[in-house]
Scaffold this motif. Structure first.
Motif, PDB file in Angstrom:
ATOM      1  N   SER A 175       0.931  -1.101  -0.210  1.00 29.88           N
ATOM      2  CA  SER A 175      -0.252   0.025  -0.660  1.00 29.88           C
ATOM      3  C   SER A 175       0.752   0.966  -0.083  1.00 29.88           C
ATOM      4  CB  SER A 175      -0.751   0.370   1.438  1.00 29.88           C
ATOM      5  OG  SER A 175      -1.703  -1.213   1.887  1.00 29.88           O
ATOM      6  N   THR A 176       2.002   0.985  -0.513  1.00 32.23           N
ATOM      7  CA  THR A 176       3.225   2.823  -0.288  1.00 32.23           C
ATOM      8  C   THR A 176       2.636   3.527  -0.805  1.00 32.23           C
ATOM      9  OG1 THR A 176       4.997   1.168   0.168  1.00 32.23           O
ATOM     10  CG2 THR A 176       5.124   3.222  -0.156  1.00 32.23           C
ATOM     11  N   SER A 177       2.118   3.372  -1.909  1.00 27.28           N
ATOM     12  CA  SER A 177       1.471   3.902  -2.953  1.00 27.28           C
ATOM     13  C   SER A 177       0.123   4.997  -2.882  1.00 27.28           C
ATOM     14  CB  SER A 177       1.953   3.625  -4.740  1.00 27.28           C
ATOM     15  OG  SER A 177       0.921   2.036  -5.069  1.00 27.28           O
ATOM     16  N   THR A 178      -0.594   3.729  -2.460  1.00 33.59           N
ATOM     17  CA  THR A 178      -1.938   4.252  -1.978  1.00 33.59           C
ATOM     18  C   THR A 178      -1.963   5.070  -1.572  1.00 33.59           C
ATOM     19  OG1 THR A 178      -3.025   2.104  -3.104  1.00 33.59           O
ATOM     20  CG2 THR A 178      -4.132   3.798  -1.433  1.00 33.59           C
ATOM     21  N   HIS A 179      -0.560   4.918   0.117  1.00 36.40           N
ATOM     22  CA  HIS A 179      -0.291   6.031   0.683  1.00 36.40           C
ATOM     23  C   HIS A 179      -0.480   7.220   0.374  1.00 36.40           C
ATOM     24  CE1 HIS A 179       1.119   6.939   5.380  1.00 36.40           C
ATOM     25  NE2 HIS A 179      -0.153   7.207   5.057  1.00 36.40           N
ATOM     26  N   LYS A 180       0.491   7.325  -0.566  1.00 35.40           N
ATOM     27  CA  LYS A 180       1.008   8.586  -1.520  1.00 35.40           C
ATOM     28  C   LYS A 180       0.023   9.371  -2.036  1.00 35.40           C
ATOM     29  CE  LYS A 180       5.960   7.453  -1.795  1.00 35.40           C
ATOM     30  NZ  LYS A 180       6.960   6.399  -2.687  1.00 35.40           N
ATOM     31  N   THR A 181      -0.438   8.258  -2.912  1.00 34.51           N
ATOM     32  CA  THR A 181      -1.656   8.765  -3.556  1.00 34.51           C
ATOM     33  C   THR A 181      -3.127   9.393  -2.760  1.00 34.51           C
ATOM     34  OG1 THR A 181      -2.144   6.790  -4.493  1.00 34.51           O
ATOM     35  CG2 THR A 181      -0.503   7.682  -5.459  1.00 34.51           C
ATOM     36  N   GLN A 182      -3.818   8.405  -1.985  1.00 34.14           N
ATOM     37  CA  GLN A 182      -4.790   8.434  -1.298  1.00 34.14           C
ATOM     38  C   GLN A 182      -4.973   8.540   0.012  1.00 34.14           C
ATOM     39  OE1 GLN A 182      -6.697   4.903  -3.579  1.00 34.14           O
ATOM     40  NE2 GLN A 182      -8.394   6.553  -4.472  1.00 34.14           N
ATOM     41  N   PRO A 183      -3.903   9.397   0.551  1.00 35.49           N
ATOM     42  CA  PRO A 183      -3.733   9.446   1.562  1.00 35.49           C
ATOM     43  C   PRO A 183      -5.095   8.756   2.507  1.00 35.49           C
ATOM     44  CG  PRO A 183      -3.441  11.663   1.746  1.00 35.49           C
ATOM     45  CD  PRO A 183      -3.701  10.191   0.066  1.00 35.49           C
ATOM     46  N   GLU A 184      -6.062  10.079   2.116  1.00 36.37           N
ATOM     47  CA  GLU A 184      -7.410  10.218   3.267  1.00 36.37           C
ATOM     48  C   GLU A 184      -7.791   8.417   3.277  1.00 36.37           C
ATOM     49  OE1 GLU A 184      -9.402  13.014   4.803  1.00 36.37           O
ATOM     50  OE2 GLU A 184      -7.777  13.274   3.402  1.00 36.37           O
ATOM     51  N   ILE A 185      -8.176   7.457   2.512  1.00 33.83           N
ATOM     52  CA  ILE A 185      -8.734   6.762   1.924  1.00 33.83           C
ATOM     53  C   ILE A 185      -7.256   5.915   3.112  1.00 33.83           C
ATOM     54  CG2 ILE A 185      -8.923   4.672   0.518  1.00 33.83           C
ATOM     55  CD1 ILE A 185      -9.879   6.232  -1.229  1.00 33.83           C
ATOM     56  N   TYR A 186      -6.003   5.423   2.593  1.00 34.89           N
ATOM     57  CA  TYR A 186      -5.645   4.359   3.352  1.00 34.89           C
ATOM     58  C   TYR A 186      -5.345   5.080   4.834  1.00 34.89           C
ATOM     59  CZ  TYR A 186      -1.441   2.135   4.657  1.00 34.89           C
ATOM     60  OH  TYR A 186      -0.212   1.713   5.153  1.00 34.89           O
ATOM     61  N   GLU A 187      -5.308   6.352   5.094  1.00 38.53           N
ATOM     62  CA  GLU A 187      -5.047   6.199   6.864  1.00 38.53           C
ATOM     63  C   GLU A 187      -6.280   5.872   7.621  1.00 38.53           C
ATOM     64  OE1 GLU A 187      -3.192   9.531   8.065  1.00 38.53           O
ATOM     65  OE2 GLU A 187      -1.384   9.138   6.344  1.00 38.53           O
ATOM     66  N   ARG A 188      -8.116   5.947   7.024  1.00 39.48           N
ATOM     67  CA  ARG A 188      -8.984   5.522   7.774  1.00 39.48           C
ATOM     68  C   ARG A 188      -9.622   3.951   7.685  1.00 39.48           C
ATOM     69  NH1 ARG A 188     -13.698   7.722   8.401  1.00 39.48           N
ATOM     70  NH2 ARG A 188     -15.572   6.109   8.231  1.00 39.48           N
ATOM     71  N   GLN A 189      -8.350   3.587   6.461  1.00 39.99           N
ATOM     72  CA  GLN A 189      -8.306   2.059   6.744  1.00 39.99           C
ATOM     73  C   GLN A 189      -7.089   1.216   7.806  1.00 39.99           C
ATOM     74  OE1 GLN A 189      -6.972   1.071   2.274  1.00 39.99           O
ATOM     75  NE2 GLN A 189      -8.539  -0.059   2.346  1.00 39.99           N
ATOM     76  N   VAL A 190      -6.648   1.965   7.895  1.00 37.26           N
ATOM     77  CA  VAL A 190      -5.254   2.120   9.637  1.00 37.26           C
ATOM     78  C   VAL A 190      -5.973   1.918  10.483  1.00 37.26           C
ATOM     79  CG1 VAL A 190      -3.388   3.062   9.697  1.00 37.26           C
ATOM     80  CG2 VAL A 190      -3.026   2.643   7.758  1.00 37.26           C
TER      81      VAL A 190
END
Length: 351
Positions: free
Chosen positions: A92-107
């Protein structure tokens, strides 16, 4: 023997039990051990990606992989995980960069499930003591293939590998029958491990957000009494970043007395996910009671909206309630303005 309902776990010390002899009821976020044993299995079962590349240049290495074997613990479980949280973070490295809102909500949703599991362990006086990304497994919830491809999909998290877990001797569930009057106070309270899992959860927040363990980067932190200011900051990429940093620092308090409990961490995560936003918390209130009243009204409104959402879902052909809906329902069912106020103060959303 079929391996579809098993999980293969490599271990450096195959003599160490993968599961300690713990007395623990079933929980949604704790791996259920239906049986386990030591075995020598083909490496291809442990490294399936190595044999699925399909390139003619690696035919020799594939043949070697198929013929080699490794010792591991085979755990028979009800649900077979499809990957570890370490895999999730790595992919998910690229997802965290391109879609940080979605990734950090998943976290946040994964951490909330971890807190649910740890809270269950604490209710039975169990300390895991080995919380790392590799020991947090992900399982598919009952969902459609379309939702699996959705970037917002959140899997079920289960805590595994209890080989280092301890059950406090003073607990009701402990199978260690001793005369409590002969136990030293620190053993009865297990004070040296009391907030061990909380500390490791703080480190996991850094790792889930693609940051290294701060105690590996700054080994000097272990050598003196550090403060929150000594801990490295997390990147501010989304509306969740600041709250996650506050949470990580509260969990990594050097003084275990000041370190927050898992139950408090759980309330912080719930607040970050579904709590009131700044438009409410920034309003000037004449006194604390007025704020408590506003928070109660907010809770009542959110409960009503959630019921409307469930009613609309009931009219849909699939009648699907997602894992996030279920977790939100858990939060609003027990939401209390007093605890909400304390949580907002903890993460500095109100002063």
């Amino acid at each position: 023997m079929s391996y579809d309902k098993t999980e293969l776990c490599r271990t450096e010390d195959t003599k160490a039990p993968f599961y300690s002899n713990l007395s623990l009821p079933v929980h949604f976020n704790i791996q259920q051990d239906c049986g386990h044993f030591l075995a020598t299995v083909p490496s291809s079962l442990l490294h399936p990606s190595d044999t699925s590349k399909g390139s003619s240049t690696n035919e020799t290495s594939q043949a070697v992989g198929l013929s080699s074997e490794e010792d591991c613990v085979v755990v028979i479980t009800r649900e077979v995980p499809y990957r570890t949280t370490a895999d999730f973070v790595r992919e998910s490295t690229s997802t965290h960069k391109t879609q940080p809102e979605i990734y950090e909500r998943q976290v946040c949703l994964l951490l909330l499930q971890l807190c649910n599991g740890l809270e269950h362990l604490k209710e039975h006086a169990i300390i895991h003591r080995d919380l790392c990304l590799e020991n947090l497994l992900l399982v598919h919830c009952h969902t459609t293939s379309d939702k699996l491809k959705d970037g917002k999909y959140v899997p079920r998290l289960i805590v595994s590998n209890f080989s280092k877990a301890k059950q406090r001797p003073g607990s009701e569930d402990s199978k260690l029958k001793r005369d409590k009057t002969r136990l030293a106070p620190e053993i009865m309270a297990a004070s040296q491990y009391k907030k061990f899992d909380e500390f490791q959860t703080g480190i996991l927040i850094y790792e889930l957000l693609h940051q290294p363990n701060p105690f590996e980067v700054r080994s000097s932190l272990h050598e003196h009494e550090y403060s929150q200011k000594d801990l490295p900051p997390l990147r501010n990429l989304s509306v969740y970043s600041r709250g996650l940093q506050h949470l990580a620092h509260l969990l990594l308090e050097a003084d275990p007395i000041k370190r927050i409990r898992i139950s408090e961490a759980k309330r912080i995560l719930q607040c970050l996910l579904w709590g009131p936003r700044k438009d409410l918390t920034d309003q000037p209130f004449s006194h604390e009671e007025a704020l408590h009243c506003a928070l109660q009204n907010w809770i009542d409104m959110k409960r009503a909206l959630l019921m409307m959402k469930f009613a609309e879902r009931a009219l849909e052909p699939e009648h699907n309630i997602s894992l996030e809906d279920w977790l939100c329902c858990q939060y609003l069912a027990s939401a209390d303005p007093c605890y909400l106020y304390k949580t907002l103060k903890l993460i500095k959303l109100i002063t």
